[in-house]
Structures are given as structure tokens and as C-alpha cells.
Scaffold this motif. Structure first.
Motif, PDB file in Angstrom:
ATOM      1  N   LEU A   1     -38.194  81.832 -53.805  1.00  0.00           N
ATOM      2  CA  LEU A   1     -39.475  81.981 -53.129  1.00  0.00           C
ATOM      3  C   LEU A   1     -40.302  80.769 -53.510  1.00  0.00           C
ATOM      4  O   LEU A   1     -40.522  80.507 -54.680  1.00  0.00           O
ATOM      5  CB  LEU A   1     -40.154  83.275 -53.582  1.00  0.00           C
ATOM      6  CG  LEU A   1     -41.556  83.592 -53.048  1.00  0.00           C
ATOM      7  CD1 LEU A   1     -41.791  85.096 -53.094  1.00  0.00           C
ATOM      8  CD2 LEU A   1     -42.651  82.882 -53.833  1.00  0.00           C
ATOM      9  N   THR A   2     -40.722  80.000 -52.527  1.00  0.00           N
ATOM     10  CA  THR A   2     -41.483  78.783 -52.816  1.00  0.00           C
ATOM     11  C   THR A   2     -42.826  78.845 -52.108  1.00  0.00           C
ATOM     12  O   THR A   2     -42.871  78.837 -50.886  1.00  0.00           O
ATOM     13  CB  THR A   2     -40.727  77.541 -52.299  1.00  0.00           C
ATOM     14  OG1 THR A   2     -39.367  77.662 -52.683  1.00  0.00           O
ATOM     15  CG2 THR A   2     -41.337  76.272 -52.842  1.00  0.00           C
ATOM     16  N   PRO A   3     -43.911  78.908 -52.877  1.00  0.00           N
ATOM     17  CA  PRO A   3     -45.216  78.823 -52.209  1.00  0.00           C
ATOM     18  C   PRO A   3     -45.447  77.377 -51.750  1.00  0.00           C
ATOM     19  O   PRO A   3     -45.458  76.473 -52.570  1.00  0.00           O
ATOM     20  CB  PRO A   3     -46.215  79.208 -53.303  1.00  0.00           C
ATOM     21  CG  PRO A   3     -45.389  79.652 -54.465  1.00  0.00           C
ATOM     22  CD  PRO A   3     -44.030  79.079 -54.332  1.00  0.00           C
ATOM     23  N   LEU A   4     -45.560  77.174 -50.456  1.00  0.00           N
ATOM     24  CA  LEU A   4     -45.788  75.820 -49.947  1.00  0.00           C
ATOM     25  C   LEU A   4     -47.268  75.506 -49.883  1.00  0.00           C
ATOM     26  O   LEU A   4     -47.666  74.360 -49.876  1.00  0.00           O
ATOM     27  CB  LEU A   4     -45.189  75.669 -48.548  1.00  0.00           C
ATOM     28  CG  LEU A   4     -43.675  75.709 -48.430  1.00  0.00           C
ATOM     29  CD1 LEU A   4     -43.251  75.526 -46.980  1.00  0.00           C
ATOM     30  CD2 LEU A   4     -43.021  74.643 -49.302  1.00  0.00           C
ATOM     31  N   LEU A   5     -48.061  76.554 -49.773  1.00  0.00           N
ATOM     32  CA  LEU A   5     -49.498  76.338 -49.628  1.00  0.00           C
ATOM     33  C   LEU A   5     -50.204  77.642 -50.016  1.00  0.00           C
ATOM     34  O   LEU A   5     -49.812  78.715 -49.560  1.00  0.00           O
ATOM     35  CB  LEU A   5     -49.772  75.987 -48.167  1.00  0.00           C
ATOM     36  CG  LEU A   5     -51.164  75.669 -47.645  1.00  0.00           C
ATOM     37  CD1 LEU A   5     -51.036  74.756 -46.455  1.00  0.00           C
ATOM     38  CD2 LEU A   5     -51.933  76.908 -47.260  1.00  0.00           C
ATOM     39  N   VAL A   6     -51.182  77.537 -50.908  1.00  0.00           N
ATOM     40  CA  VAL A   6     -52.012  78.715 -51.212  1.00  0.00           C
ATOM     41  C   VAL A   6     -53.454  78.235 -51.275  1.00  0.00           C
ATOM     42  O   VAL A   6     -53.836  77.510 -52.189  1.00  0.00           O
ATOM     43  CB  VAL A   6     -51.622  79.380 -52.553  1.00  0.00           C
ATOM     44  CG1 VAL A   6     -52.497  80.605 -52.799  1.00  0.00           C
ATOM     45  CG2 VAL A   6     -50.156  79.786 -52.550  1.00  0.00           C
ATOM     46  N   ARG A   7     -54.239  78.613 -50.277  1.00  0.00           N
ATOM     47  CA  ARG A   7     -55.610  78.108 -50.222  1.00  0.00           C
ATOM     48  C   ARG A   7     -56.605  79.047 -50.877  1.00  0.00           C
ATOM     49  O   ARG A   7     -57.729  78.686 -51.119  1.00  0.00           O
ATOM     50  CB  ARG A   7     -56.050  77.915 -48.755  1.00  0.00           C
ATOM     51  CG  ARG A   7     -55.424  76.734 -48.103  1.00  0.00           C
ATOM     52  CD  ARG A   7     -56.430  75.949 -47.261  1.00  0.00           C
ATOM     53  NE  ARG A   7     -55.804  74.724 -46.782  1.00  0.00           N
ATOM     54  CZ  ARG A   7     -55.031  74.683 -45.702  1.00  0.00           C
ATOM     55  NH1 ARG A   7     -54.829  75.760 -44.984  1.00  0.00           N
ATOM     56  NH2 ARG A   7     -54.467  73.546 -45.351  1.00  0.00           N
ATOM     57  N   ARG A   8     -56.201  80.307 -51.077  1.00  0.00           N
ATOM     58  CA  ARG A   8     -57.180  81.250 -51.614  1.00  0.00           C
ATOM     59  C   ARG A   8     -56.563  81.905 -52.843  1.00  0.00           C
ATOM     60  O   ARG A   8     -55.491  82.522 -52.739  1.00  0.00           O
ATOM     61  CB  ARG A   8     -57.508  82.310 -50.558  1.00  0.00           C
ATOM     62  CG  ARG A   8     -58.925  82.823 -50.665  1.00  0.00           C
ATOM     63  CD  ARG A   8     -59.265  83.773 -49.552  1.00  0.00           C
ATOM     64  NE  ARG A   8     -59.476  83.131 -48.259  1.00  0.00           N
ATOM     65  CZ  ARG A   8     -59.742  83.803 -47.137  1.00  0.00           C
ATOM     66  NH1 ARG A   8     -59.803  85.125 -47.140  1.00  0.00           N
ATOM     67  NH2 ARG A   8     -59.916  83.162 -46.002  1.00  0.00           N
ATOM     68  N   PRO A   9     -57.213  81.749 -53.996  1.00  0.00           N
ATOM     69  CA  PRO A   9     -56.619  82.336 -55.202  1.00  0.00           C
ATOM     70  C   PRO A   9     -56.558  83.851 -55.082  1.00  0.00           C
ATOM     71  O   PRO A   9     -57.425  84.468 -54.469  1.00  0.00           O
ATOM     72  CB  PRO A   9     -57.586  81.905 -56.317  1.00  0.00           C
ATOM     73  CG  PRO A   9     -58.825  81.430 -55.652  1.00  0.00           C
ATOM     74  CD  PRO A   9     -58.489  81.072 -54.240  1.00  0.00           C
ATOM     75  N   GLY A  10     -55.505  84.426 -55.641  1.00  0.00           N
ATOM     76  CA  GLY A  10     -55.400  85.879 -55.646  1.00  0.00           C
ATOM     77  C   GLY A  10     -54.679  86.446 -54.447  1.00  0.00           C
ATOM     78  O   GLY A  10     -54.322  87.621 -54.427  1.00  0.00           O
ATOM     79  N   VAL A  11     -54.428  85.613 -53.424  1.00  0.00           N
ATOM     80  CA  VAL A  11     -53.715  86.137 -52.257  1.00  0.00           C
ATOM     81  C   VAL A  11     -52.235  86.353 -52.577  1.00  0.00           C
ATOM     82  O   VAL A  11     -51.623  87.330 -52.157  1.00  0.00           O
ATOM     83  CB  VAL A  11     -53.884  85.181 -51.046  1.00  0.00           C
ATOM     84  CG1 VAL A  11     -52.856  85.455 -49.966  1.00  0.00           C
ATOM     85  CG2 VAL A  11     -55.281  85.338 -50.465  1.00  0.00           C
ATOM     86  N   LEU A  12     -51.681  85.433 -53.372  1.00  0.00           N
ATOM     87  CA  LEU A  12     -50.263  85.542 -53.726  1.00  0.00           C
ATOM     88  C   LEU A  12     -50.162  85.890 -55.208  1.00  0.00           C
ATOM     89  O   LEU A  12     -50.708  85.180 -56.048  1.00  0.00           O
ATOM     90  CB  LEU A  12     -49.572  84.201 -53.452  1.00  0.00           C
ATOM     91  CG  LEU A  12     -48.095  84.113 -53.810  1.00  0.00           C
ATOM     92  CD1 LEU A  12     -47.273  85.021 -52.910  1.00  0.00           C
ATOM     93  CD2 LEU A  12     -47.612  82.671 -53.700  1.00  0.00           C
ATOM     94  N   VAL A  13     -49.511  87.011 -55.509  1.00  0.00           N
ATOM     95  CA  VAL A  13     -49.353  87.376 -56.934  1.00  0.00           C
ATOM     96  C   VAL A  13     -47.886  87.670 -57.233  1.00  0.00           C
ATOM     97  O   VAL A  13     -47.116  87.953 -56.327  1.00  0.00           O
ATOM     98  CB  VAL A  13     -50.200  88.604 -57.314  1.00  0.00           C
ATOM     99  CG1 VAL A  13     -51.670  88.270 -57.222  1.00  0.00           C
ATOM    100  CG2 VAL A  13     -49.867  89.792 -56.427  1.00  0.00           C
TER     101      VAL A  13
END
Ligand SMILES: NC(=O)c1ccc[n+]([C@@H]2O[C@H](COP(=O)([O-])OP(=O)(O)OC[C@H]3O[C@@H](n4cnc5c(N)ncnc54)[C@H](O)[C@@H]3O)[C@@H](O)[C@H]2O)c1
Lengths: 457, 307
Positions: free
Chosen positions: B295-307
Motif C-alpha cells: 500500500l503506497t500513499p501517493l498523496l495525502v493532503r489532509r492529515p488524519g484521512v489515512l490511518v
């Protein structure tokens, strides 16, 4: 406004080839392809059209109208701002929004008016539109009372207006095919019809304010008008009108009598219209046209003669509508001595009856024409019948609707009639009156707990 | 707090709603209205239903330009922009393109006149990469207009939209599994979640292959619309955005690009479509012997959206 004024009022638009705008060369090449609808033909004058009542159905009609090349949607009206605002997006910037439909009629003077207000207002709005010189498309059921429907049919006649009731099955190729099959005798003698519209929900629209709110009751009646008798005839006018119109159309007459029963038995939430209805209609029809019975033929059953077989016979039609079980859905089953039609808006099925001479024995002659093949071949194994409860039906022939949407098609047809000033629409005011009398008499029979004659209209 | 749940089949999958509020009657009526709205969008966009507007276009736009309604005109304009922004990887005519082996423009849309036409026979439009997300957006608008502030909606689990918070006041949790784990050639399967998204007023869309709903090609893997060939380095994507249509369009386009091109696109490009993405997560087929999940996060603009 008379017809020629009406047509003058229509703004002249560039002809179709200019309208295309894309690639003139390609347009030339495409022009050779036959077009499905006449509206797209060269040089057509768009009909200046307005929609009054822009709730659920009005919005459907608006979306369809904006896809019809021969339609110029010039104005819309609704007295409930949230519906008017939402519909304005579908109608486009060229359509002027009005909260008062009288003002629309006065200012815009449309050639055609499409009416999708609640049932209790159909008569008044349609009558006002006729007064204003408009041709009228009015949603089903035509009127809230038989008297109103009678008056409206007369007003349509004296205005010589083009008038169509929004019973879109009339424009549906499946029902058109069914009517042709019934009328040409493919089903044999039709002896019974069973139709129903069964659903499982409370038939309520949400109200945008909470229950304690001062406006709640007013808004609840405004939005859920179909649940209250002052505004609606309930299941019979909202659903039954479609299907009993199909029956009237297929059988070529309206019923003579109805007995019916219904009540508010499940959704006891303050509604006034029945949440379930069961009706039994009797139609009296002349026997099938066609060759007279052969006088030398064997006697008919029960001592009948070819004379008695020419008397009118009774076709019984059952209709039910439920709001708490959806198993049977919405369909009409037309039963004839030679076959059965199962009809829905997007699929029709035709089942031939297994007739007495269909026993399936082999009786092929051999090549020399002398001896006959064995009629029965035995091999020690009993051929068992399928235990499927539906095995007797055999495989149906299918009737598909591959051409499109009957709501759009009914509007295309209406606008074509307006343009040609042809009052013989696919469902005119007389048909609307017959449909109104058919469904409203059942409601009255339920209230009065008696069998009632359908008024001859 | 009252919870009302409703489901209805549409677009070849099951749409589900979970509404929170305090009046069950109201929630039920609103749920029906929202499901009706989803059904309306299906009737607009499904090529399978002969009555739909898209079916009408597919029947007639080869022969002549077809006039579409204002809503479909806006959708077509939006898809045309998305097509440009994704270098053609969002392609409403992808299935026909693969059959026709055509690489040029297959349809033209005159937005001002609302006229669409196909440039050659055999073209058909398929809104599989758009419809479910748009349907959720429309359903959410319906919910909001009746005062619903907390709800979770999903279309066949691959498209999700969350309004407000769950019954505990937290963002709605959505688990993610590696879609490749379920493939028969996967070396190991991971039934467990690889991670969670926490959504408030956000939508997500996951794409691994053309989905079965509105799409013509239910049975085979997604093709590269630019070559008509299967994608050489397939990955799967989950995209989070403020609206369902954006998430849907982006996840489909990334999927069609293939892994390397999609990574470069996400990292190097700037456009309105990418700017609207809140998070992009990639899933890869397992490669190492231990089968560790990819699983590779390519982009996370808002903290807490991906945990
Ligand atoms: N043919 C079909 O399949 C079909 C389907 C649904 C409804 N209908 C018919 O369409 C009609 C409308 O039904 P609906 O479901 O859209 O109801 P609706 O309540 O959604 O819409 C009716 C609209 O009329 C408006 N209205 C009421 N009084 C008005 C007035 N004086 N002036 C202007 N606007 C006014 C209301 O504000 C509302 O927006 C009914 O006759 C119904 O039977 C037909």
C-alpha cells in the motif's frame, strides 16, 4: 389565439443544418440516414412550450423536453420555490421561471403548456391554459372528478385545441404491439385481465422541516398531496389510471360496472387515501370480429349456438394496488383463449396456450408415403413431467422496447401534433375522460360498498 | 439517535445508505428519495437501459448530432475536461476504442448547443468510470436538502461518500484491502485491512479494473485506452476527494495509466483534477516471497484521512 397566430408566435429558428454547427460535410453525409422522429427534419419550427408544476414529474418532463429539437422551452412555473429553483437548472437559462402560472400564461403566451401539478389542480390549470389559447399536455389522471373531466373535454372540443393526457404507455412500443396483437386476434378471445401495481414503501415524500415546525403540516400536505383526498384519488388515480387506460385501450371500450374493496390497513399514519385497493371490473364486448361461426360445425358447448355466440360477452378485469408487498410488481396479464400477454413498460412476454391438438405425437409419413412411423416409442423409462410450477407456460416470445423512453416519445408525439394542429393525439381528452371515469368509480364503489355502473362518458 | 439503513440495486451493484438523525419517519422518507435519485442517475447514464439518455446517444449519435439535456451536457463537459487533464486516460469510449483499434477522437461535443456526435460508427459511451460517484453526489445533495448532516453512502463498496460524522462523532471509518490479494495468482491473500480512511464530507472511489456496473467490459481487466492493450504494470487506486465524481474519474484514469506512469503523473503534474484530490493510495500486486502487502500513499493532503 388561433392556430396561425400560435404558429406565428413561434420564433423562427435557423434550419437544422445550421443548427448542427459541427461539420457541415459530415452533416451532409448523415442527412441520408433516416431519422426516427419527424421533429428533427429540416426547417421545423420549434414549439414555444411552458411547463406548469415542476416537482418530480414536471422535472422529468422538463429534462425530456430539453432533448427534443423541435421544442423551445420558454418558461416554467411552480408556486413552491425549492422545486422551481431545482427545475430551473434542468430547464436552462432560456426558460423564464414564474411562481404564478397565470402570469406565465399572460406574459409568455406559449403555444403549448405541459401540466404536472397535483391532480386536484389539473382541471383549473388546463382550463386556464385553453382559455389562453394554448395546446395542452396534462399529466394523468386527467381530472379529480368525472364532472371536471367532462367539462374539460368539452372545453377542449370547443377550443379545437390539441390535447394529450400523459399516459405514456400509449407511446410505448410494447403496449402498441400488445394492442395490435389483441385487436388482430392473436390471443384468441380475451376473456380476462389481471393487472396490479404492488410496491412496498410508505409512498411519502420527505418534508424539509422537522415535525414540530410551524410549517410542517402545511408543507406535509403540499408535498404529500397524493395521500389526501382533497387533492388526490390515491392509488387508483396515481397508479391505476395508467393500467386501466391500457385495458380500455386494448379492449376498445370502458367497463360497465365495478365492485371494489380497499382501506387504510397498514400505513396508519394519517393518510386519507387507501393503502390497498382491489377492484373487479366487468366489460361487455362484442365477440371478435372475423369469420362467422360455421353453421355446420359441431354444436357449441352447453348447447350454445352460433346465434348466442354473437351476443356481447363479459370480460372480467381485476386490478389491485398495494403499498406493503412488492412481489408482483407492476404488470398487466391479458388472458385470451389462444395466448397470454404479460406486459410491463420495458418488457412484454407472449405465452401461447397449449391447445388440445398439441399432444406432440409423432405422425410423420415414411418417404414412400405408405406406412406410418410409430406414434409412440417406448423404452422402459417413464417420461416424467417437469415439476416446475411454471412448466405449463412453455417458452414465451419476447417483446422488447429497444427504441427509447416512452415519456420522451409521448412528448415528441404531442409536439408533432401541436405543430400539425392535429387534435387526434395518442391520448386525447375523450380517452382521458374515460380513464378518469374508470378509476374514480372504483374509489366511489369502495366508499359506498356497492357495485356501481361506470358513467357512460 | 436513530439510524435508518436502506439499500437498493442500481448500476449493476447494491447502493446502501446509513442515515443518522432523530425522526425515523423522516429518515425513511429521505432515504427513499435519495435512492430514487440514484435510480434517476442510472436511468440517465446506464447504456444497458434502452430508455436512458446515454443509450439514446449510443443509438443515434453516429447518424446525427444528438441534443442532450442540461445535466448531461454538464457531465459531458466535465468528462471532456477530465479527459484532457488525464491525457486521455479517462475515456468514456474506452471499450469501443479497444474494439475499433482507434486512437483518435471518437466523439465531439458542442457544449454551447448541447450536441454530441460520434466520429465513426461503432462508438458508444460508457459512464462506468463516472456514474457511481456522480450518483452518490446527487444522493448526498438530496440528503442535505432535507437536513441530513450525518450519513454514509456506498455504491457496491467501491464508491463511498461520507457526510458529517458517525454515531460516535468520529469521521466515518472505511477499511481498505489490497484488491490484488483476491486474485487467483496472488501468492498470499490478506483478508485483513491494510489501512483505514477516516472520512467527513468526503468521497472515495477505488478502481482495480473496469467495474461491472455501467461498464461494457465487465469481464476483462482494464485496457490502456491509448493503446487498446492490457495495462503492462497494473495497480489499483483509492482516491479521496470532496466529491464522488472527481474521485471516480481520477481513480479510473490512474488505473488505466499503469503504475509507473500514474506515479509520475501524481507527483509531477498540476491541474484542477489533481488539486481536488485529498488522498491517493496505490495498491500493487504482491511481489516479494513473504508477500508483504503493498500500500503506497501517493498523496495525502489532509492529515488524519489515512490511518
Ligand atoms: N405519467 C407518470 O408516470 C407520472 C409520474 C408521476 C407523477 N405524475 C403526475 O404528475 C403530476 C405531478 O406529480 P408529481 O409527482 O410531480 O408531484 P409533485 O408534488 O412532485 O409536483 C407537483 C408540483 O406542482 C406544484 N404546484 C402545486 N400547485 C401549483 C400551482 N398553483 N401553480 C404552480 N405549481 C403548483 C407543486 O409545488 C409541485 O412542485 C400528478 O398529476 C401526477 O399524477 C405522472
Amino acid at each position: 389565439m388561433n392556430t396561425s397566430d400560435r404558429h406565428h408566435a413561434a420564433s423562427l429558428k435557423p434550419n437544422r443544418r445550421e443548427l448542427l454547427g459541427l461539420s457541415a460535410a459530415a452533416a451532409g453525409a448523415w442527412a441520408s440516414t433516416a431519422l426516427k422522429s419527424a421533429v428533427a427534419a429540416d426547417g421545423v419550427e420549434p414549439v414555444r412550450t411552458a411547463v406548469i408544476g415542476t416537482g418530480g414529474r414536471g422535472s422529468d418532463l422538463i429534462r425530456s423536453l430539453t432533448t427534443i429539437e423541435g421544442c423551445d422551452l420558454v418558461a416554467i412555473a411552480d408556486d413552491y420555490p425549492p422545486h422551481l429553483e431545482k427545475a430551473a437548472k434542468f430547464a436552462g437559462p432560456q426558460a423564464k421561471p414564474y411562481s404564478d402560472y397565470h402570469k406565465l400564461l399572460n406574459e409568455v403566451k406559449p403555444a403549448a403548456v405541459i401540466i404536472a401539478v397535483p391532480l386536484y389542480l389539473h382541471y383549473q390549470v388546463a382550463s386556464d391554459a385553453l382559455q389562453a389559447g394554448c395546446d395542452v399536455f396534462c399529466e394523468k389522471t386527467m381530472c379529480h372528478t368525472v364532472d371536471e373531466a367532462r367539462k374539460l373535454a368539452e372545453e377542449v372540443d370547443s377550443a379545437k385545441a390539441v390535447f394529450q393526457v400523459g399516459l405514456q404507455r400509449r407511446a410505448n412500443p410494447i403496449y402498441q404491439q400488445a394492442a395490435a396483437m389483441v385487436q388482430s386476434g392473436v390471443l384468441g378471445q380475451v376473456t380476462a385481465v389481471k393487472a396490479q401495481w404492488h410496491r412496498n414503501n410508505n409512498w411519502r415524500r420527505p418534508v424539509p422541516v422537522p415535525k414540530g415546525h410551524a410549517d410542517w403540516t402545511k408543507l406535509e400536505r403540499k408535498l404529500n398531496w397524493r395521500l389526501y383526498r382533497d387533492y388526490s384519488g390515491g392509488l387508483m388515480t396515481e397508479l391505476g389510471s395508467h393500467q386501466l387506460d391500457v385495458v380500455n385501450w386494448l379492449l376498445g371500450d370502458i367497463p360497465k360496472r365495478v365492485i371494489a374493496s380497499g382501506g387504510v390497513d397498514y400505513w396508519r399514519d394519517g393518510r386519507e387515501v387507501f393503502d390497498n385497493v382491489f377492484c373487479l371490473y366487468e366489460y361487455e364486448l362484442p365477440p371478435l370480429a372475423g369469420p362467422r361461426p360455421d353453421p355446420n360445425a359441431a354444436a357449441l358447448p352447453n348447447g350454445g349456438t352460433s346465434e348466442t355466440s354473437l351476443k356481447p360477452y363479459t370480460v372480467r378485469v381485476t386490478y389491485s394496488s398495494l403499498c406493503n408487498n412488492a412481489y408482483e410488481g407492476a404488470a398487466e396479464l391479458v388472458m385470451g383463449t389462444k395466448g397470454t400477454l404479460y406486459l410491463t413498460s420495458n418488457k412484454g412476454l407472449f405465452y401461447r396456450e397449449k391447445l388440445a391438438d398439441d399432444v406432440g405425437w409423432s405422425a410423420k409419413k415414411t418417404a414412400d408415403g405408405g406406412s406410418v412411423d410409430a406414434s409412440v416409442v417406448t423404452s422402459g423409462k417413464t417420461l416424467k413431467l417437469s415439476n416446475s410450477p411454471w412448466a405449463h407456460r412453455g417458452e414465451p416470445l419476447e417483446i422488447d422496447n429497444l427504441l427509447g423512453d416512452d415519456t420522451r416519445d409521448e412528448l415528441v408525439s404531442f409536439l408533432d401534433h401541436v405543430r400539425r394542429d392535429d387534435v387526434q393525439t395518442i391520448c386525447d381528452a375523450r380517452e382521458g375522460l374515460r380513464d378518469t371515469a374508470t378509476v374514480l368509480t372504483a374509489n366511489r364503489a369502495i366508499d359506498e360498498q356497492t357495485s356501481l355502473a361506470i358513467p357512460r362518458v | 439517535m436513530t439510524v435508518v439503513e436502506r439499500a437498493r440495486p442500481a448500476m449493476g451493484s447494491l447502493f446502501r445508505l446509513r442515515l443518522l438523525g432523530d425522526d425515523a419517519d423522516h429518515l425513511e422518507a429521505v432515504a427513499e428519495a435519495a435512492l430514487d435519485e440514484i435510480e434517476r442517475i442510472e436511468r440517465l447514464l446506464s447504456w444497458r437501459d434502452a430508455r436512458s439518455e446515454v443509450a439514446r446517444i449510443n443509438r443515434e449519435a453516429t447518424a446525427r448530432p444528438v441534443l442532450v439535456d442540461f445535466e448531461l451536457a454538464a457531465i459531458l463537459a466535465q468528462c471532456q475536461e477530465a479527459e484532457a487533464a488525464t491525457d486521455g486516460y479517462l475515456d468514456l469510449a474506452a471499450a469501443a476504442r479497444a474494439e475499433l483499434r482507434e486512437t483518435g477522437r471518437l466523439w465531439e461535443f458542442d457544449a454551447e448547443r448541447r450536441l454530441i456526435r460520434f466520429t465513426c460508427p461503432g462508438v458508444r459511451l460508457d459512464f462506468g468510470a463516472y456514474g457511481k460517484g456522480y450518483a452518490l453526489d446527487c444522493a448526498a445533495a438530496e440528503l442535505r436538502s432535507f437536513g441530513i448532516t450525518q450519513a454514509l453512502l456506498d455504491g457496491g463498496t467501491s464508491s463511498v461518500l461520507a457526510l458529517g460524522t458517525d454515531e460516535f462523532g468520529n469521521p466515518w471509518p472505511v477499511g481498505m484491502r489490497n484488491p490484488f490479494a483476491a486474485r487467483p495468482d496472488a501468492k498470499t491473500t490478506w483478508p485483513h485491512e491494510l489501512g483505514q480512511l477516516r472520512l467527513t464530507d468526503l468521497a472515495l472511489s477505488s478502481s482495480a479494473a473496469l467495474d461491472a456496473g455501467l461498464s461494457h467490459s465487465a469481464d476483462h481487466d482494464m485496457l490502456n485506452p491509448r493503446t487498446g492493450e492490457p495495462i503492462a504494470d497494473p495497480s489499483a487506486y483509492t482516491v479521496v476527494a470532496a466529491d464522488g465524481a472527481t474521485a471516480e474519474v481520477l481513480s479510473t484514469a490512474l488505473c488505466a495509466m499503469g503504475s509507473a506512469a500514474a506515479e509520475a503523473y501524481t507527483k509531477e503534474r498540476t491541474n484542477d483534477l489533481l488539486a481536488a484530490a485529498v488522498a491517493i493510495v496505490r495498491f500493487d500486486p504482491p511481489q516479494d516471497a513473504d508477500g508483504s502487502p503493498h500500500l503506497t500513499p501517493l498523496l495525502v493532503r489532509r492529515p488524519g484521512v489515512l490511518v
